[in-house]
Design a protein around this motif. Structure first.
Motif, PDB file in Angstrom:
ATOM      1  N   ASP A   1      44.689  23.469  43.324  1.00  0.00           N
ATOM      2  CA  ASP A   1      45.320  24.421  44.327  1.00  0.00           C
ATOM      3  C   ASP A   1      46.777  24.520  43.788  1.00  0.00           C
ATOM      4  O   ASP A   1      47.440  23.392  43.397  1.00  0.00           O
ATOM      5  CB  ASP A   1      45.095  23.587  45.521  1.00  0.00           C
ATOM      6  N   GLY A   2      47.459  25.446  44.363  1.00  0.00           N
ATOM      7  CA  GLY A   2      48.870  25.627  44.254  1.00  0.00           C
ATOM      8  C   GLY A   2      49.183  27.160  44.047  1.00  0.00           C
ATOM      9  O   GLY A   2      48.394  28.055  44.260  1.00  0.00           O
ATOM     10  N   PRO A   3      50.680  27.666  43.926  1.00  0.00           N
ATOM     11  CA  PRO A   3      50.833  28.745  43.641  1.00  0.00           C
ATOM     12  C   PRO A   3      50.009  29.835  42.669  1.00  0.00           C
ATOM     13  O   PRO A   3      49.776  30.839  42.984  1.00  0.00           O
ATOM     14  CB  PRO A   3      52.167  28.875  43.054  1.00  0.00           C
ATOM     15  N   GLU A   4      49.973  29.030  41.313  1.00  0.00           N
ATOM     16  CA  GLU A   4      48.847  29.798  40.608  1.00  0.00           C
ATOM     17  C   GLU A   4      47.423  30.016  41.063  1.00  0.00           C
ATOM     18  O   GLU A   4      47.001  31.322  40.720  1.00  0.00           O
ATOM     19  CB  GLU A   4      48.882  29.218  39.152  1.00  0.00           C
ATOM     20  N   ALA A   5      46.980  29.120  41.741  1.00  0.00           N
ATOM     21  CA  ALA A   5      45.588  29.273  42.464  1.00  0.00           C
ATOM     22  C   ALA A   5      45.656  30.317  43.512  1.00  0.00           C
ATOM     23  O   ALA A   5      44.832  31.131  43.476  1.00  0.00           O
ATOM     24  CB  ALA A   5      45.210  27.916  42.935  1.00  0.00           C
ATOM     25  N   ALA A   6      46.821  30.323  44.325  1.00  0.00           N
ATOM     26  CA  ALA A   6      46.800  31.688  45.224  1.00  0.00           C
ATOM     27  C   ALA A   6      46.909  32.765  44.711  1.00  0.00           C
ATOM     28  O   ALA A   6      46.366  33.673  45.337  1.00  0.00           O
ATOM     29  CB  ALA A   6      47.946  31.119  46.114  1.00  0.00           C
ATOM     30  N   ALA A   7      47.626  33.015  43.523  1.00  0.00           N
ATOM     31  CA  ALA A   7      47.877  34.042  42.801  1.00  0.00           C
ATOM     32  C   ALA A   7      46.530  34.634  42.452  1.00  0.00           C
ATOM     33  O   ALA A   7      46.049  35.902  42.242  1.00  0.00           O
ATOM     34  CB  ALA A   7      48.900  34.180  41.770  1.00  0.00           C
ATOM     35  N   PHE A   8      45.711  33.752  41.622  1.00  0.00           N
ATOM     36  CA  PHE A   8      44.498  34.045  41.215  1.00  0.00           C
ATOM     37  C   PHE A   8      43.381  34.314  42.294  1.00  0.00           C
ATOM     38  O   PHE A   8      42.785  35.352  41.945  1.00  0.00           O
ATOM     39  CB  PHE A   8      43.828  32.796  40.439  1.00  0.00           C
ATOM     40  N   GLU A   9      43.420  33.915  43.167  1.00  0.00           N
ATOM     41  CA  GLU A   9      42.621  34.131  44.386  1.00  0.00           C
ATOM     42  C   GLU A   9      42.773  35.503  44.851  1.00  0.00           C
ATOM     43  O   GLU A   9      41.891  36.392  44.981  1.00  0.00           O
ATOM     44  CB  GLU A   9      42.883  33.187  45.556  1.00  0.00           C
ATOM     45  N   ALA A  10      44.292  35.891  45.040  1.00  0.00           N
ATOM     46  CA  ALA A  10      44.576  37.380  45.388  1.00  0.00           C
ATOM     47  C   ALA A  10      43.974  38.303  44.470  1.00  0.00           C
ATOM     48  O   ALA A  10      43.662  39.427  44.610  1.00  0.00           O
ATOM     49  CB  ALA A  10      45.865  37.318  45.715  1.00  0.00           C
ATOM     50  N   THR A  11      44.335  38.232  43.157  1.00  0.00           N
ATOM     51  CA  THR A  11      43.862  38.927  42.151  1.00  0.00           C
ATOM     52  C   THR A  11      42.259  39.015  42.152  1.00  0.00           C
ATOM     53  O   THR A  11      41.584  40.272  41.907  1.00  0.00           O
ATOM     54  CB  THR A  11      44.512  38.653  40.683  1.00  0.00           C
ATOM     55  N   MET A  12      41.494  38.024  42.117  1.00  0.00           N
ATOM     56  CA  MET A  12      40.177  38.126  42.031  1.00  0.00           C
ATOM     57  C   MET A  12      39.673  38.758  43.139  1.00  0.00           C
ATOM     58  O   MET A  12      38.749  39.645  43.101  1.00  0.00           O
ATOM     59  CB  MET A  12      39.538  36.643  42.409  1.00  0.00           C
ATOM     60  N   ALA A  13      40.090  38.772  44.502  1.00  0.00           N
ATOM     61  CA  ALA A  13      39.657  39.409  45.921  1.00  0.00           C
ATOM     62  C   ALA A  13      39.912  40.952  45.532  1.00  0.00           C
ATOM     63  O   ALA A  13      39.204  42.012  45.995  1.00  0.00           O
ATOM     64  CB  ALA A  13      40.403  38.816  46.931  1.00  0.00           C
ATOM     65  N   ASP A  14      41.112  41.314  44.869  1.00  0.00           N
ATOM     66  CA  ASP A  14      41.495  42.718  44.495  1.00  0.00           C
ATOM     67  C   ASP A  14      40.494  43.282  43.818  1.00  0.00           C
ATOM     68  O   ASP A  14      40.034  44.211  43.864  1.00  0.00           O
ATOM     69  CB  ASP A  14      42.983  42.621  44.048  1.00  0.00           C
ATOM     70  N   VAL A  15      40.397  42.590  42.627  1.00  0.00           N
ATOM     71  CA  VAL A  15      39.445  43.148  41.455  1.00  0.00           C
ATOM     72  C   VAL A  15      38.117  43.134  41.910  1.00  0.00           C
ATOM     73  O   VAL A  15      37.328  44.233  41.933  1.00  0.00           O
ATOM     74  CB  VAL A  15      39.371  42.392  40.133  1.00  0.00           C
ATOM     75  N   MET A  16      37.405  42.281  42.500  1.00  0.00           N
ATOM     76  CA  MET A  16      36.123  42.337  43.145  1.00  0.00           C
ATOM     77  C   MET A  16      35.875  43.406  44.317  1.00  0.00           C
ATOM     78  O   MET A  16      34.850  43.933  44.443  1.00  0.00           O
ATOM     79  CB  MET A  16      35.684  40.844  43.647  1.00  0.00           C
ATOM     80  N   GLY A  17      36.741  43.521  44.983  1.00  0.00           N
ATOM     81  CA  GLY A  17      36.717  44.390  46.093  1.00  0.00           C
ATOM     82  C   GLY A  17      36.723  45.957  45.862  1.00  0.00           C
ATOM     83  O   GLY A  17      36.087  46.878  46.572  1.00  0.00           O
ATOM     84  N   LYS A  18      37.064  46.142  44.470  1.00  0.00           N
ATOM     85  CA  LYS A  18      37.038  47.636  43.872  1.00  0.00           C
ATOM     86  C   LYS A  18      35.698  47.735  43.130  1.00  0.00           C
ATOM     87  O   LYS A  18      35.589  48.936  42.651  1.00  0.00           O
ATOM     88  CB  LYS A  18      37.922  47.793  42.924  1.00  0.00           C
ATOM     89  N   ILE A  19      34.856  46.684  43.091  1.00  0.00           N
ATOM     90  CA  ILE A  19      33.568  46.965  42.343  1.00  0.00           C
ATOM     91  C   ILE A  19      32.541  47.509  43.199  1.00  0.00           C
ATOM     92  O   ILE A  19      32.189  47.094  44.408  1.00  0.00           O
ATOM     93  CB  ILE A  19      33.111  45.668  41.803  1.00  0.00           C
ATOM     94  N   ALA A  20      31.825  48.450  42.751  1.00  0.00           N
ATOM     95  CA  ALA A  20      30.966  49.016  43.649  1.00  0.00           C
ATOM     96  C   ALA A  20      29.513  48.491  43.783  1.00  0.00           C
ATOM     97  O   ALA A  20      29.065  47.563  42.750  1.00  0.00           O
ATOM     98  CB  ALA A  20      30.767  50.664  43.076  1.00  0.00           C
ATOM     99  N   ALA A  21      28.582  48.866  44.974  1.00  0.00           N
ATOM    100  CA  ALA A  21      27.380  48.301  44.906  1.00  0.00           C
ATOM    101  C   ALA A  21      26.465  48.594  43.770  1.00  0.00           C
ATOM    102  O   ALA A  21      26.609  49.973  43.416  1.00  0.00           O
ATOM    103  CB  ALA A  21      26.745  48.768  46.256  1.00  0.00           C
ATOM    104  N   GLN A  22      25.626  47.917  43.373  1.00  0.00           N
ATOM    105  CA  GLN A  22      24.423  48.432  42.480  1.00  0.00           C
ATOM    106  C   GLN A  22      23.198  48.074  42.830  1.00  0.00           C
ATOM    107  O   GLN A  22      23.011  47.352  43.873  1.00  0.00           O
ATOM    108  CB  GLN A  22      25.052  47.505  41.206  1.00  0.00           C
ATOM    109  N   THR A  23      22.097  48.663  42.080  1.00  0.00           N
ATOM    110  CA  THR A  23      20.837  48.301  42.452  1.00  0.00           C
ATOM    111  C   THR A  23      20.220  47.087  42.018  1.00  0.00           C
ATOM    112  O   THR A  23      20.244  47.024  40.709  1.00  0.00           O
ATOM    113  CB  THR A  23      19.759  49.599  42.117  1.00  0.00           C
ATOM    114  N   MET A  24      19.648  46.160  42.652  1.00  0.00           N
ATOM    115  CA  MET A  24      19.214  45.165  42.129  1.00  0.00           C
ATOM    116  C   MET A  24      17.398  45.149  41.755  1.00  0.00           C
ATOM    117  O   MET A  24      17.083  46.233  42.058  1.00  0.00           O
ATOM    118  CB  MET A  24      19.120  43.789  43.343  1.00  0.00           C
ATOM    119  N   LEU A  25      17.028  44.108  40.845  1.00  0.00           N
ATOM    120  CA  LEU A  25      15.686  44.468  40.356  1.00  0.00           C
ATOM    121  C   LEU A  25      14.501  44.804  41.366  1.00  0.00           C
ATOM    122  O   LEU A  25      13.856  45.391  41.202  1.00  0.00           O
ATOM    123  CB  LEU A  25      15.462  43.432  39.379  1.00  0.00           C
ATOM    124  N   SER A  26      14.645  44.047  42.540  1.00  0.00           N
ATOM    125  CA  SER A  26      13.531  44.350  43.554  1.00  0.00           C
ATOM    126  C   SER A  26      13.740  43.921  44.842  1.00  0.00           C
ATOM    127  O   SER A  26      15.196  43.402  45.095  1.00  0.00           O
ATOM    128  CB  SER A  26      12.482  43.212  43.066  1.00  0.00           C
TER     129      SER A  26
END
Length: 508
Positions: free
Chosen positions: A312-337
């Protein structure tokens, strides 16, 4: 041959297409469903007896004959390429490019094992010559070689309808060893299983192999699978699937009057340790890579990296924000079953409802359409809740923010067995990494530096297994040529006349 494939809906048992009174309906992602015969204990018994009969010829065939058979299967699969893609995409919802790549991998595995057995290294041939004049007692002539174990059972996997199913790595390595195979098809893609079985049947005819060398029993219930594990003529099992289902079958294999090896790949969260200097220098790059790996194929890979551990720390906070931003832009996909999507939703709710867990990205689960989810938790909370380290099969990641290096080490020590563990590090992280590596190599079958575990190379040096619950046998792999050892056993021959020795060992 047209690009459209219409399944016949029958089992393939010892060269014959066999119907059954009970049937089940497939649940394709697109298109109309098809009906398939539902396998019973009687079907498994017929297939196992045919496999035993085939073993008396196939188990003692030459390496060249088996290599020709494996190559013929690969040829027949490739010849059905468009049809395999059509039925595979309809049943699973996987994109055509993914199925085409997986088909290439499947044919490549078969050809790799064909090449491997022709070299002969897997035989591990050993010879200690007689020493008749040794005192106080003479030493006999002893030769050792690996021999085929006997008929093997293989379970088709849900997430790899080609590379880990009907003619996948388990089947390829067992056939390479000289073991006939009975496959229990996965109900999520029975049409794909059937067309691959057709390809194997074509190769059987081309090579003049005993038809009992391969059977496919389709099933959507537990009867066929349990019967396969318990059948006295089956001498080993290959399985890729859930921890719950795999453990139940493993227990059955161990409780038989004659226990047999059960080579199960069951579950892994594939943790990644993001070390401080690497995180500071290229946190955004690591975040983008992790998000891509985590959501690839809707997260339906056994090597999906579900945990990220960082201080934890400033770099972890920045990483968390980046991950949330990138993941939030990924569209839903169809699962196998439908079943996999339902299990994913249950796992997602389990993580979300744990005290101390923060939700960073929340998307949706609508039928088989699933978006990515991301959570964050402190190291203390993670260590206090072992369920947070359990696999959620799908696009879900948990960010574990530890206080310091000591707590990072505590997380490493507390991990269960994994297929993979990854380190993201720079040169300045070497000291910390050197304390982690001895711990992680006891936890996983494959360690990675500055990479993501999705994508398993099919090569001699690959290890795709790990300590329980990643797999039920820590010493074996289901990918790469070392996989053949699962279906072999060493036999020593003492003072045996040359004409009675296996051909592979006569000349050493």
């Amino acid at each position: 041959m047209t690009d459209s494939y219409q399944p016949g809906g029958k089992h393939l048992i010892a060269g014959e297409w066999v119907a059954g009174d009970a049937t089940f309906e497939s649940q394709p992602a697109t298109g109309a469903p098809h009906r398939f015969a539902a396998g019973t204990a009687a079907h498994v018994d017929r297939a196992a007896k045919a496999a035993e009969e085939a073993f008396w010829s196939y188990g003692y065939s030459s390496r060249a004959e088996r290599a020709a058979f494996l190559n013929a299967i690969a040829d027949a699969i490739e010849a059905r390429g468009p049809q395999i893609t059509q039925i595979g995409t309809a049943e699973t919802g996987l994109p055509a490019a993914r199925l085409e790549g997986e088909r290439g991998r499947t044919a490549g595995q078969l050809r790799l094992f064909a090449s491997h057995i022709q070299k002969g290294d897997f035989l591990d041939r050993r010879h200690d010559a007689a020493m008749p004049d040794r005192k106080p007692a003479a030493r006999p002539d002893i030769r050792l070689v690996q021999r085929a174990l006997g008929p093997a059972g293989v379970f088709g996997a849900s997430n790899f309808p080609l590379a880990f199913s009907t003619a996948g790595g388990d089947t390829a390595s067992a056939l390479a060893a000289g073991c006939p195979v009975v496959v229990k098809g996965h109900p999520g893609h029975p049409g794909t299983a059937e067309i691959i079985a057709e390809a194997i049947l074509e190769a059987i005819g081309k090579c003049g192999v005993h038809p009992g060398v391969f059977s496919l029993v389709q099933s959507n219930t537990r009867e066929a699978g349990e019967s396969l594990v318990q059948h006295p003529l089956i001498k080993a099992i290959g399985f890729t699937g859930s921890l719950k289902g795999g453990r139940a079958l493993f227990d059955l294999a161990c409780s038989r009057p004659e226990p047999i090896p059960f080579f199960g790949e069951l579950g892994s969260v594939n943790p990644m340790f993001l070390l401080p200097h690497a995180l500071k220098a290229r946190g955004a790059e690591i975040a983008a890579g992790w998000a891509g790996s985590l959501t690839m194929g809707v997260g339906q890979f056994c090597t999906n990296p579900g945990l990220g551990i960082l201080i934890d720390g400033p770099e972890a906070a920045a990483f968390e924000a980046t991950m949330a931003d990138v993941m939030g832009k990924i569209a839903a996909q169809t699962m196998l079953s439908d079943g996999i999507a339902s299990a994913f939703q249950a796992g997602q709710c389990r993580i979300r409802d744990t005290n101390g867990v923060r939700e960073l990205v929340a998307t949706s689960v609508e039928g088989r359409n699933v978006g990515p989810w991301l959570y964050a938790v402190s190291g203390e909370t993670f260590l206090a809740n072992p369920a947070l380290a359990e696999e959620v099969f799908g696009p879900l990641g948990v960010l574990v923010k530890v206080r310091d290096k000591n707590e990072m080490m505590a997380v490493a020590h507390g991990l269960e067995g994994q297929l993979t563990c990854s380190l993201h590090l720079d040169q300045a992280d070497t000291a910390l990494a050197s304390t982690l590596v001895p711990v992680l190599e006891r936890k996983a079958g494959r360690l990675l530096a500055n990479g993501f575990p999705t994508g398993v190379e099919v090569v001699d040096s690959m290890m795709h297994g790990g300590p329980y619950p990643a797999s039920t046998n820590v010493s074996t792999t289901s990918v790469g040529t070392l996989a053949i050892r699962r279906f072999l056993r060493p036999v020593a021959y003492q003072n045996m006349p040359a004409e009675l020795l296996p051909e592979d060992i006569r000349s050493i």
